[in-house]
Design a protein around this motif. Structure first.
Motif, PDB file in Angstrom:
ATOM      1  N   MET A  94       0.845  -1.200   0.000  1.00  0.00           N
ATOM      2  CA  MET A  94       0.000   0.000   0.000  1.00  0.00           C
ATOM      3  C   MET A  94       0.874   1.240   0.000  1.00  0.00           C
ATOM      4  N   MET A  95       0.312   2.286  -0.562  1.00  0.00           N
ATOM      5  CA  MET A  95       1.059   3.541  -0.629  1.00  0.00           C
ATOM      6  C   MET A  95       0.174   4.580   0.052  1.00  0.00           C
ATOM      7  N   ASP A  96      -0.531   5.386  -0.740  1.00  0.00           N
ATOM      8  CA  ASP A  96      -1.453   6.363  -0.170  1.00  0.00           C
ATOM      9  C   ASP A  96      -2.887   5.850  -0.234  1.00  0.00           C
ATOM     10  N   ASP A  97      -3.036   4.517  -0.382  1.00  0.00           N
ATOM     11  CA  ASP A  97      -4.377   3.958  -0.557  1.00  0.00           C
ATOM     12  C   ASP A  97      -4.850   3.190   0.683  1.00  0.00           C
ATOM     13  N   GLY A  98      -4.101   3.303   1.797  1.00  0.00           N
ATOM     14  CA  GLY A  98      -4.434   2.487   2.969  1.00  0.00           C
ATOM     15  C   GLY A  98      -5.438   3.146   3.907  1.00  0.00           C
ATOM     16  N   ASP A  99      -6.559   3.640   3.359  1.00  0.00           N
ATOM     17  CA  ASP A  99      -7.547   4.261   4.244  1.00  0.00           C
ATOM     18  C   ASP A  99      -8.362   3.167   4.943  1.00  0.00           C
ATOM     19  N   VAL A 100      -9.246   3.606   5.837  1.00  0.00           N
ATOM     20  CA  VAL A 100      -9.926   2.632   6.687  1.00  0.00           C
ATOM     21  C   VAL A 100     -10.800   1.678   5.875  1.00  0.00           C
ATOM     22  N   ASP A 101     -11.401   2.163   4.784  1.00  0.00           N
ATOM     23  CA  ASP A 101     -12.242   1.273   3.975  1.00  0.00           C
ATOM     24  C   ASP A 101     -11.407   0.180   3.316  1.00  0.00           C
ATOM     25  N   ARG A 102     -10.246   0.582   2.828  1.00  0.00           N
ATOM     26  CA  ARG A 102      -9.369  -0.399   2.170  1.00  0.00           C
ATOM     27  C   ARG A 102      -8.856  -1.418   3.200  1.00  0.00           C
ATOM     28  N   LEU A 103      -8.550  -0.928   4.408  1.00  0.00           N
ATOM     29  CA  LEU A 103      -8.070  -1.858   5.439  1.00  0.00           C
ATOM     30  C   LEU A 103      -9.192  -2.798   5.881  1.00  0.00           C
ATOM     31  N   ARG A 104     -10.405  -2.265   5.995  1.00  0.00           N
ATOM     32  CA  ARG A 104     -11.546  -3.121   6.342  1.00  0.00           C
ATOM     33  C   ARG A 104     -11.723  -4.215   5.287  1.00  0.00           C
ATOM     34  N   ALA A 105     -11.600  -3.825   4.006  1.00  0.00           N
ATOM     35  CA  ALA A 105     -11.751  -4.806   2.923  1.00  0.00           C
ATOM     36  C   ALA A 105     -10.611  -5.825   2.971  1.00  0.00           C
ATOM     37  N   THR A 106      -9.431  -5.369   3.336  1.00  0.00           N
ATOM     38  CA  THR A 106      -8.259  -6.245   3.391  1.00  0.00           C
ATOM     39  C   THR A 106      -8.386  -7.279   4.513  1.00  0.00           C
ATOM     40  N   TYR A 107      -8.830  -6.823   5.683  1.00  0.00           N
ATOM     41  CA  TYR A 107      -8.875  -7.725   6.837  1.00  0.00           C
ATOM     42  C   TYR A 107     -10.217  -8.440   6.982  1.00  0.00           C
ATOM     43  N   GLY A 108     -11.226  -7.958   6.262  1.00  0.00           N
ATOM     44  CA  GLY A 108     -12.531  -8.621   6.285  1.00  0.00           C
ATOM     45  C   GLY A 108     -13.042  -8.789   7.710  1.00  0.00           C
TER      46      GLY A 108
END
Ligand SMILES: Cc1cc2nc3c(=O)[nH]c(=O)nc-3n(C[C@H](O)[C@H](O)[C@H](O)COP(=O)(O)OP(=O)(O)OC[C@H]3O[C@@H](n4cnc5c(N)ncnc54)[C@H](O)[C@@H]3O)c2cc1C
Length: 484
Positions: free
Chosen positions: A418-432
């Motif tokens: 991740m670069m500048d794309d690690g916002d909370v929505d992306r992290l939620r999607a990543t960790y499920g």
């Protein structure tokens, strides 16, 4: 005031505090990604766990933001911090191999090359990444994929325990029997929970491998990628093979007649003898056209681990984006090849699809914080340029490439890409489904979000606001308490 106070930390350390006035300040603050320039107040070059605990305590007491540095390879430059304190573990490079138990104790500042060097002499290896200068710490805490992943799992699947300095300065051991919740979260949750001063890994028999890259002209890329996609599910797990789109580097030893050609590469690594490796690859190679060149051959495992190192020295411009990928339909392949065709002859930029099937799929999605156990690949698109003037163009290329292939991806992305794309929505999607549990572990171990320069799992707001500079009292548990 702070300047005076930090001198006190310097006197306390067994290692060394580097300040902006020191002649080697620029050397120690420099990050792997040359696109990122941070000027910390100080860099605590720690000699041991006690130094790390002292640095944590000093920063907490003075309400100074910390960055943790393992190998310094993070794309976003999270190992540096403007005006804060870098807790730099890179002097802590000890590795101890127990060949009877097949375990390896690794200090928090090691690179994967340090560990390969120490284990190879025993005919053993721990699954790490594909570039030997990458830090073990950041790579492990984010998951860790590489040539041994299909056979032996992610790096975290081989983590037996970790010694961690917590936000309150305590030093604890996290493993299946002690701090099991922390042990769970460390396996994929990144640097959110404390500073890992040492890791204990399981090692595997790996000695000589049949490995190396083969390159095809970009005109054959669709054929190679489709055949590779169809071949991988039935390939033996001893065989790792990832596909890449790139240009043939314009340096020795790449054949001069192919310099600067856009290409598709297969980089293989079979853990075993050459004849068995060639047989494992044959069903794929037999259906492919002749490559431009093929360097697959038998070699010691550390040789394949260092193959890319000379092409990727510290200080170049990097902008990357990643995704998890389950399927690779023909339309996705077309989009990949279209963007790879934009690469100029001197480009170092590339796309890699790393397999994360095999042993990775045998671990349950909630067994570790890393949840994407049903993905087939971890994809990275990396814009890379030695010239600072190229930073804007590699960023544009990476983003437009990623946007074109993202619709074919599974949700979430590998936190280490991740670069500048690690916002909370992306992290939620990543960790499920694991995300809420990560928040709970964060709330327990770092309620004020002291460790926040990372792909940040935020503790519940009320706890974070309870005051930076204050954390709950010592845990008085199985770990040793830092002398304070
Ligand atoms: C050239 C290159 C090749 C790569 N290849 C691979 C690959 O094959 N496979 C793969 O999985 N990844 C790969 N990566 C990605 C890599 O995993 C991440 O960049 C990772 O962050 C690097 O770890 P580091 O310790 O070097 O990073 P650092 O920049 O030092 O640290 C990154 C972050 O990790 C955390 N951290 C670091 N050390 C500690 C510690 N001791 N305790 C707690 N937290 C800590 C902190 O949050 C820190 O901000 C590659 C990166 C590069 C640049």
């Amino acid at each position: 005031m702070l300047d005076l106070a930090i001198e006190g930390l310097g006197q306390h350390l067994r290692g060394r505090l580097v300040r902006p006035t020191d002649p080697d300040y620029d050397e120690h603050r420099a990050l792997y990604n040359g696109m990122i320039d941070k000027r910390p107040l100080g860099i605590a070059r720690c000699a041991d766990a006690a130094d790390v605990a002292a640095a944590v305590e000093w920063a907490r007491t003075h309400d100074v933001q910390v960055a943790i540095r393992g190998g310094g390879h993070n794309g976003q430059g999270l190992a540096g911090v403007d005006g804060g304190l870098v807790i730099d573990l890179s002097p802590m490079r000890g590795v101890h191999v127990d060949p009877l138990r097949r375990t390896v104790r690794v200090e928090g500042g090691c690179t994967s090359g340090d560990v390969d060097h120490a284990t190879h002499v025993f005919g053993l290896a721990v699954p790490f990444g594909i570039v030997s200068t990458t830090g073990v710490a950041g790579l492990t805490l984010g998951g860790g994929t590489g040539h041994l992943t299909r056979q032996h799992g992610l790096t975290i699947d081989n983590l037996l325990e970790a010694e961690v300095v917590l936000a309150n300065g305590d030093i604890v051991t996290a493993g299946p029997a002690t701090h099991a919740d922390l042990y769970w979260a460390l396996r994929g949750g990144g640097g959110n929970f404390g500073v890992v001063v040492s890791f204990l890994f399981r090692a595997h028999p790996v000695s000589r491998v049949y490995a190396g890259p083969a390159f095809w002209d970009i005109a054959d890329a669709e054929t190679v990628m489709a055949a590779y996609r169809d071949f991988l599910p039935d390939a033996p797990e001893q065989l790792s093979c990832f596909v890449g789109l790139k240009t043939v580097p314009m340096v020795d030893p790449f054949p001069a007649e192919h310099h600067g050609k856009q290409a598709c590469a297969l980089i293989s690594c079979f853990n075993g003898p050459a004849d068995e490796g060639a047989a494992a690859l044959a069903p794929l190679r037999d259906v492919l056209p002749a490559p431009l060149f093929d360097w697959t051959g038998e070699m010691p495992f550390p040789d394949v681990q260092t193959l890319f190192d000379p092409l990727l020295p510290q200080g170049m411009q990097w902008y990357w984006r990643g995704d998890f990928v389950r399927d690779l339909p023909d339309a996705a392949i077309d989009a990949h090849v279209e963007h790879a065709r934009e690469l100029g002859p001197g480009a170092l930029s590339m796309m890699h699809l790393y397999p994360i099937d095999g042993a990775v799929h045998r671990v349950g999605a909630s067994d570790t914080a890393w949840s994407k156990r049903d993905a087939t690949w971890s994809m990275v698109i990396a814009g890379i340029d030695p010239d600072p003037g190229g930073a804007e163009e590699i960023t544009r290329w990476t983003k437009s490439y990623w946007e074109a292939v993202h619709p074919y991806s599974a949700s979430g992305g590998y936190v280490n890409f991740m670069m500048d794309d690690g916002d909370v929505d992306r992290l939620r999607a990543t960790y499920g489904d694991n995300y809420d549990r990560l928040v709970a572990v964060k709330a327990e171990y770092d309620p004020t979000n002291f460790f926040r320069l990372n792909q940040n799992i935020e503790p519940p707001a009320e706890q974070a606001q309870a005051g930076s500079g204050t954390v709950r009292p010592g845990r008085g548990d199985t770990g040793r308490s830092a002398a304070r």
